[in-house]
Design a protein around this motif. Structure first.
Motif, PDB file in Angstrom:
ATOM      1  N   THR A   1       9.934   0.941   2.972  1.00 28.24           N
ATOM      2  CA  THR A   1      10.817   0.344   3.972  1.00 28.24           C
ATOM      3  C   THR A   1      10.449   0.808   5.379  1.00 28.24           C
ATOM      4  OG1 THR A   1      12.574   0.409   2.318  1.00 28.24           O
ATOM      5  CG2 THR A   1      13.218  -0.091   4.570  1.00 28.24           C
ATOM      6  N   LYS A   2      10.071   2.067   5.505  1.00 26.00           N
ATOM      7  CA  LYS A   2       9.630   2.591   6.804  1.00 26.00           C
ATOM      8  C   LYS A   2       8.391   1.852   7.287  1.00 26.00           C
ATOM      9  CE  LYS A   2       8.240   6.954   8.996  1.00 26.00           C
ATOM     10  NZ  LYS A   2       8.050   8.420   8.771  1.00 26.00           N
ATOM     11  N   LEU A   3       7.432   1.602   6.402  1.00 24.77           N
ATOM     12  CA  LEU A   3       6.224   0.862   6.772  1.00 24.77           C
ATOM     13  C   LEU A   3       6.557  -0.566   7.162  1.00 24.77           C
ATOM     14  CD1 LEU A   3       3.180   1.682   6.801  1.00 24.77           C
ATOM     15  CD2 LEU A   3       4.654   3.312   5.687  1.00 24.77           C
TER      16      LEU A   3
ATOM     17  N   GLU B   1     -15.632   4.953  12.358  1.00 29.10           N
ATOM     18  CA  GLU B   1     -15.202   5.052  13.757  1.00 29.10           C
ATOM     19  C   GLU B   1     -14.332   6.270  14.008  1.00 29.10           C
ATOM     20  OE1 GLU B   1     -13.220   1.420  14.524  1.00 29.10           O
ATOM     21  OE2 GLU B   1     -15.040   0.201  14.612  1.00 29.10           O
ATOM     22  N   GLY B   2     -13.850   6.918  12.950  1.00 28.54           N
ATOM     23  CA  GLY B   2     -13.018   8.105  13.110  1.00 28.54           C
ATOM     24  C   GLY B   2     -11.566   7.812  13.408  1.00 28.54           C
ATOM     25  N   ILE B   3     -11.140   6.568  13.205  1.00 25.09           N
ATOM     26  CA  ILE B   3      -9.754   6.201  13.518  1.00 25.09           C
ATOM     27  C   ILE B   3      -8.768   6.928  12.601  1.00 25.09           C
ATOM     28  CG2 ILE B   3      -8.136   4.278  13.720  1.00 25.09           C
ATOM     29  CD1 ILE B   3     -10.337   4.269  15.797  1.00 25.09           C
ATOM     30  N   LEU B   4      -9.186   7.214  11.359  1.00 25.92           N
ATOM     31  CA  LEU B   4      -8.279   7.811  10.377  1.00 25.92           C
ATOM     32  C   LEU B   4      -8.441   9.322  10.254  1.00 25.92           C
ATOM     33  CD1 LEU B   4      -8.651   5.154   7.533  1.00 25.92           C
ATOM     34  CD2 LEU B   4      -6.920   5.241   9.317  1.00 25.92           C
ATOM     35  N   ASP B   5      -9.210   9.927  11.138  1.00 25.83           N
ATOM     36  CA  ASP B   5      -9.498  11.360  10.997  1.00 25.83           C
ATOM     37  C   ASP B   5      -8.251  12.231  11.082  1.00 25.83           C
ATOM     38  OD1 ASP B   5     -12.099  10.708  10.710  1.00 25.83           O
ATOM     39  OD2 ASP B   5     -12.792  11.452  12.649  1.00 25.83           O
ATOM     40  N   GLU B   6      -7.256  11.823  11.873  1.00 27.67           N
ATOM     41  CA  GLU B   6      -6.055  12.638  12.084  1.00 27.67           C
ATOM     42  C   GLU B   6      -4.842  12.106  11.320  1.00 27.67           C
ATOM     43  OE1 GLU B   6      -5.459  13.401  16.318  1.00 27.67           O
ATOM     44  OE2 GLU B   6      -7.493  12.680  16.653  1.00 27.67           O
ATOM     45  N   SER B   7      -5.058  11.133  10.435  1.00 29.12           N
ATOM     46  CA  SER B   7      -3.932  10.495   9.741  1.00 29.12           C
ATOM     47  C   SER B   7      -3.484  11.249   8.501  1.00 29.12           C
ATOM     48  CB  SER B   7      -4.314   9.069   9.338  1.00 29.12           C
ATOM     49  OG  SER B   7      -5.350   9.086   8.364  1.00 29.12           O
ATOM     50  N   GLN B   8      -4.244  12.258   8.051  1.00 20.42           N
ATOM     51  CA  GLN B   8      -3.923  13.058   6.866  1.00 20.42           C
ATOM     52  C   GLN B   8      -4.049  12.266   5.567  1.00 20.42           C
ATOM     53  OE1 GLN B   8      -0.057  14.900   7.467  1.00 20.42           O
ATOM     54  NE2 GLN B   8      -0.433  15.072   9.652  1.00 20.42           N
ATOM     55  N   LEU B   9      -4.646  11.075   5.621  1.00 23.10           N
ATOM     56  CA  LEU B   9      -4.878  10.291   4.416  1.00 23.10           C
ATOM     57  C   LEU B   9      -6.077  10.862   3.662  1.00 23.10           C
ATOM     58  CD1 LEU B   9      -4.407   6.651   5.732  1.00 23.10           C
ATOM     59  CD2 LEU B   9      -3.002   7.754   3.990  1.00 23.10           C
TER      60      LEU B   9
ATOM     61  N   GLN C   1      -1.463   9.552  13.694  1.00 22.42           N
ATOM     62  CA  GLN C   1      -1.192  10.969  13.472  1.00 22.42           C
ATOM     63  C   GLN C   1      -0.514  11.266  12.139  1.00 22.42           C
ATOM     64  OE1 GLN C   1      -2.079  13.482  15.961  1.00 22.42           O
ATOM     65  NE2 GLN C   1      -3.285  11.660  16.467  1.00 22.42           N
ATOM     66  N   ASN C   2      -0.209  10.238  11.353  1.00 22.44           N
ATOM     67  CA  ASN C   2       0.379  10.467  10.036  1.00 22.44           C
ATOM     68  C   ASN C   2      -0.069   9.361   9.088  1.00 22.44           C
ATOM     69  OD1 ASN C   2       2.282   8.211  10.392  1.00 22.44           O
ATOM     70  ND2 ASN C   2       3.373   9.585  11.775  1.00 22.44           N
ATOM     71  N   LYS C   3       0.270   9.520   7.826  1.00 21.25           N
ATOM     72  CA  LYS C   3      -0.203   8.587   6.806  1.00 21.25           C
ATOM     73  C   LYS C   3       0.356   7.185   7.004  1.00 21.25           C
ATOM     74  CE  LYS C   3      -0.851  12.128   3.229  1.00 21.25           C
ATOM     75  NZ  LYS C   3      -0.514  12.539   1.847  1.00 21.25           N
ATOM     76  N   GLU C   4       1.625   7.106   7.388  1.00 20.45           N
ATOM     77  CA  GLU C   4       2.252   5.796   7.532  1.00 20.45           C
ATOM     78  C   GLU C   4       1.545   4.954   8.595  1.00 20.45           C
ATOM     79  OE1 GLU C   4       5.318   8.510   5.783  1.00 20.45           O
ATOM     80  OE2 GLU C   4       3.883   8.625   7.425  1.00 20.45           O
ATOM     81  N   ILE C   5       1.272   5.547   9.750  1.00 20.28           N
ATOM     82  CA  ILE C   5       0.616   4.788  10.813  1.00 20.28           C
ATOM     83  C   ILE C   5      -0.843   4.510  10.452  1.00 20.28           C
ATOM     84  CG2 ILE C   5       0.082   4.747  13.275  1.00 20.28           C
ATOM     85  CD1 ILE C   5       2.410   6.551  13.793  1.00 20.28           C
ATOM     86  N   GLY C   6      -1.475   5.406   9.688  1.00 21.30           N
ATOM     87  CA  GLY C   6      -2.826   5.140   9.212  1.00 21.30           C
ATOM     88  C   GLY C   6      -2.877   3.901   8.324  1.00 21.30           C
ATOM     89  N   ILE C   7      -1.926   3.780   7.395  1.00 18.93           N
ATOM     90  CA  ILE C   7      -1.854   2.591   6.539  1.00 18.93           C
ATOM     91  C   ILE C   7      -1.543   1.351   7.374  1.00 18.93           C
ATOM     92  CG2 ILE C   7      -0.531   1.502   4.692  1.00 18.93           C
ATOM     93  CD1 ILE C   7      -2.476   3.609   3.713  1.00 18.93           C
ATOM     94  N   LEU C   8      -0.646   1.475   8.339  1.00 20.40           N
ATOM     95  CA  LEU C   8      -0.313   0.346   9.214  1.00 20.40           C
ATOM     96  C   LEU C   8      -1.542  -0.116   9.988  1.00 20.40           C
ATOM     97  CD1 LEU C   8       1.745  -1.538  10.581  1.00 20.40           C
ATOM     98  CD2 LEU C   8       2.204   0.306  12.207  1.00 20.40           C
ATOM     99  N   SER C   9      -2.344   0.824  10.478  1.00 23.41           N
ATOM    100  CA  SER C   9      -3.550   0.479  11.222  1.00 23.41           C
ATOM    101  C   SER C   9      -4.527  -0.314  10.356  1.00 23.41           C
ATOM    102  CB  SER C   9      -4.210   1.757  11.742  1.00 23.41           C
ATOM    103  OG  SER C   9      -5.453   1.482  12.354  1.00 23.41           O
TER     104      SER C   9
ATOM    105  N   ALA D   1       0.830  -1.209   0.000  1.00 23.93           N
ATOM    106  CA  ALA D   1       0.000   0.000   0.000  1.00 23.93           C
ATOM    107  C   ALA D   1       0.860   1.253   0.000  1.00 23.93           C
ATOM    108  CB  ALA D   1      -0.928  -0.014   1.212  1.00 23.93           C
ATOM    109  N   ALA D   2       1.968   1.243   0.747  1.00 23.15           N
ATOM    110  CA  ALA D   2       2.855   2.404   0.786  1.00 23.15           C
ATOM    111  C   ALA D   2       3.447   2.692  -0.589  1.00 23.15           C
ATOM    112  CB  ALA D   2       3.971   2.173   1.803  1.00 23.15           C
ATOM    113  N   THR D   3       3.843   1.646  -1.302  1.00 23.67           N
ATOM    114  CA  THR D   3       4.379   1.830  -2.648  1.00 23.67           C
ATOM    115  C   THR D   3       3.317   2.404  -3.585  1.00 23.67           C
ATOM    116  OG1 THR D   3       5.882  -0.043  -2.301  1.00 23.67           O
ATOM    117  CG2 THR D   3       5.513   0.657  -4.569  1.00 23.67           C
ATOM    118  N   ALA D   4       2.078   1.963  -3.403  1.00 21.55           N
ATOM    119  CA  ALA D   4       0.997   2.404  -4.297  1.00 21.55           C
ATOM    120  C   ALA D   4       0.678   3.882  -4.125  1.00 21.55           C
ATOM    121  CB  ALA D   4      -0.251   1.562  -4.056  1.00 21.55           C
TER     122      ALA D   4
END
Length: 536
Positions: free
Chosen positions: A310-312, A472-480, A430-438, A301-304
């Motif tokens: 690598t960070k993900l 659920e609002g989990i991604l509201d602050e992820s900037q995705l 709080q950022n896109k990377e952790i949003g994708i990880l979630s 997903a990160a590549t896409a």
């Protein structure tokens, strides 16, 4: 001190646990200094004075710098600041990154000035060789590796202009060589993932200097002999490689001081031989396998969507390390037919499940993992609800109320189930990377219960899970953005289809014999492919 003594008193009475976990404490004053406009203005003033100090340093001819040099220095610096504000907002808004960018240019100028002064006392160094003695790739390499190639381009232009004006007073040859070698350094250092790539960039810079030396020799053959040209070319090659080696040596120190992680460091942290990951393979093998699958989902997903894959992957490796403490209470590690939660209350079960986040942060800090990994451990569940045990607790509460009516018990005497007791502590990603990880973590965990995973079911399954997380609002602050979430969803679907496709069912000899005895035609087994020559 008073709280510590009170805690010790409660521990002696058996009313508190003696175990303490490490936790991340927000450094509000550091964040303030890093984003303060007043600090930024003070930083710019100090850097300008530092540049003017170089112009007042002992000149090659022994005379102090002139007024027009100071004015040009100020104008070049001001133009560079405007460029940073327009094109590098991520650097402009963080004072630490701004200090790193401007400081690398200033350090490169000081290093070049020191080499020029040393060469003035060395009779073996000729004046024409000074252009190739300057380590003009130092600031571009540092800025490009730590802040991105656009910051590297700023370093190239700013250093080249300032060095030609401040150090040799409008020397066009030095300006040209600095621009060529600087752009070469930025170009070949893009996407560097290994330290050997830095050496390749240094070799490229050396070759660029070598070609510049040949070009200047061809233009002015009357004043150059072949020996001098060869000496200039060798100086350019050695300085280019030496600059790359210097940057490679001090890069880990700069990363640690400024809290920046390069792709080279992410590659090094992706080593599966880390002690925590090795411990997970032994004590929680199911969690280890879960982390590997989450890493594959998150990396795709990160590549896409254009994030750092690598960070993900590294974040996914470590996101569930807290399960090492009590691995037997998590589904992926429970043997078939056993359920340790059967003898626990829903509240206690939820407490154990939720605690793996705090235990993971504690282990991450103990082993010195970097801040982005700690944030991923802390935020990948957000403040989501442990729904299974919450529903079970509500059912027990309802049963208790119905039983209480039979014995005339008041409903007020039956304790209510608090939803907050069944929620993770958060915060949300709080950022896109952790949003994708979630999302990857949720999809992998839920996919274990997916029956008959046909392509259509997998697509609907992924879409429903992502829609639920959005509601659920989990991604509201992820900037995705919605487009990025949709792209990530397609990547998740593709990866799951690849992992969960059904294999062709081949008949065994026993089943074929039984079919032939029953009068049914036996299915013909496929002809095996001929063995390769190596097998013989």
């Amino acid at each position: 001190m008073i709280k510590w003594l009170e805690r010790k008193r409660l521990v002696r009475k058996g009313l508190a646990c003696d175990k303490t976990r490490r936790d991340v404490h927000p450094d509000s004053w550091r964040d303030y200094l890093d984003r303060s406009v007043l600090v930024r203005l003070l930083l710019l003033a100090v850097m300008l004075l530092a540049l003017l100090g170089i112009s007042l340093w002992q000149e090659m001819d022994g005379h102090p710098g002139r007024v027009h040099i100071h004015l040009l220095t100020f104008l070049i610096f001001l133009s560079g600041v405007m460029y940073v504000q327009m094109d590098l907002p991520e650097v402009w808004q963080r004072n630490s990154k701004l200090l790193l960018l401007l400081g690398s240019v200033w350090a490169n100028l000081v290093l070049t000035k020191a080499l020029f002064l040393w060469s003035a006392t060395n009779e073996l160094i000729q004046h024409e060789q000074l252009y190739f003695l300057a380590p003009s790739a130092f600031a571009p390499l540092m800025a490009s590796l730590l802040l991105g190639h656009r910051a590297g381009l700023y370093a190239v232009i700013t250093y080249s202009l300032l060095s030609s004006f401040l150090l040799m007073e409008f020397n066009f040859n030095l300006l040209t060589v600095s621009l060529i070698t600087g752009f070469t350094a930025v170009y070949f250092s893009r996407g560097s993932r290994k330290r050997s790539h830095l050496i390749k960039a240094g070799v490229a810079v050396g070759i660029a200097s070598f070609l510049c030396a040949i070009a200047y020799g061809l233009v002015d053959m009357g004043n150059h002999n072949p020996y001098s040209l060869a000496q200039q070319a060798l100086i350019g090659i050695f300085v280019g490689i030496g600059t790359a080696l210097l940057v490679s040596a001090i890069l880990p120190i700069i990363e640690s001081l400024f809290g920046i992680i390069t792709d080279i460091s992410w590659i090094e942290m992706a080593d599966l031989n880390h002690p925590l990951l090795q411990q997970m393979t032994i004590e929680a093998p199911g969690t280890y396998h879960h982390s590997l699958v989450v890493a594959n989902l998150a990396e795709g997903a990160a590549t896409a969507i254009g994030l750092n894959p690598t960070k993900l992957r590294v974040m996914a490796y470590f996101h569930d390390i807290g399960k090492i403490i009590k691995p037997e209470y998590f589904t992926e590690n429970i043997p078939p037919g056993e359920n340790p939660h059967a003898n626990l209350s829903p509240t206690m079960s939820a407490l154990i499940i939720i605690a793996h986040v705090k235990e993971g942060v504690d282990l991450a800090l103990k082993f010195g993992l970097r801040k982005p990994i700690v944030d991923a451990i802390k935020q990948h569940h957000g403040d989501s609800l442990v729904y299974y045990f919450y529903r079970r607790a509500k059912q027990l509460e309802q049963d208790a109320k119905e039983g209480g009516r039979l014995v005339n018990m008041r409903e007020e005497d039956i304790p209510e189930v608090s939803e907050s007791s069944f929620r993770y502590p958060g915060p949300n990603p709080q950022n896109k990377e952790i949003g994708i990880l979630s999302l990857a973590d949720t999809i992998e965990a839920a996919s274990r219960s997916l029956e008959k995973p046909t392509p259509a079911r997998i697509e609907a399954f992924v879409r429903d899970l992502i829609s639920q997380r959005i509601k659920e609002g989990i991604l509201d602050e992820s900037q995705l953005t919605l487009n990025e979430i949709r792209t990530a969803s397609r990547s998740f679907q593709f990866t799951l289809k690849s992992m969960m496709h059904n294999r062709i069912s081949y008949p065994t000899r026993e089943s074929a014999d039984e079919q032939s005895k029953a009068g049914e035609p036996a299915k013909k087994e496929p002809t095996p492919a001929p063995a390769p020559p190596e097998a013989a």
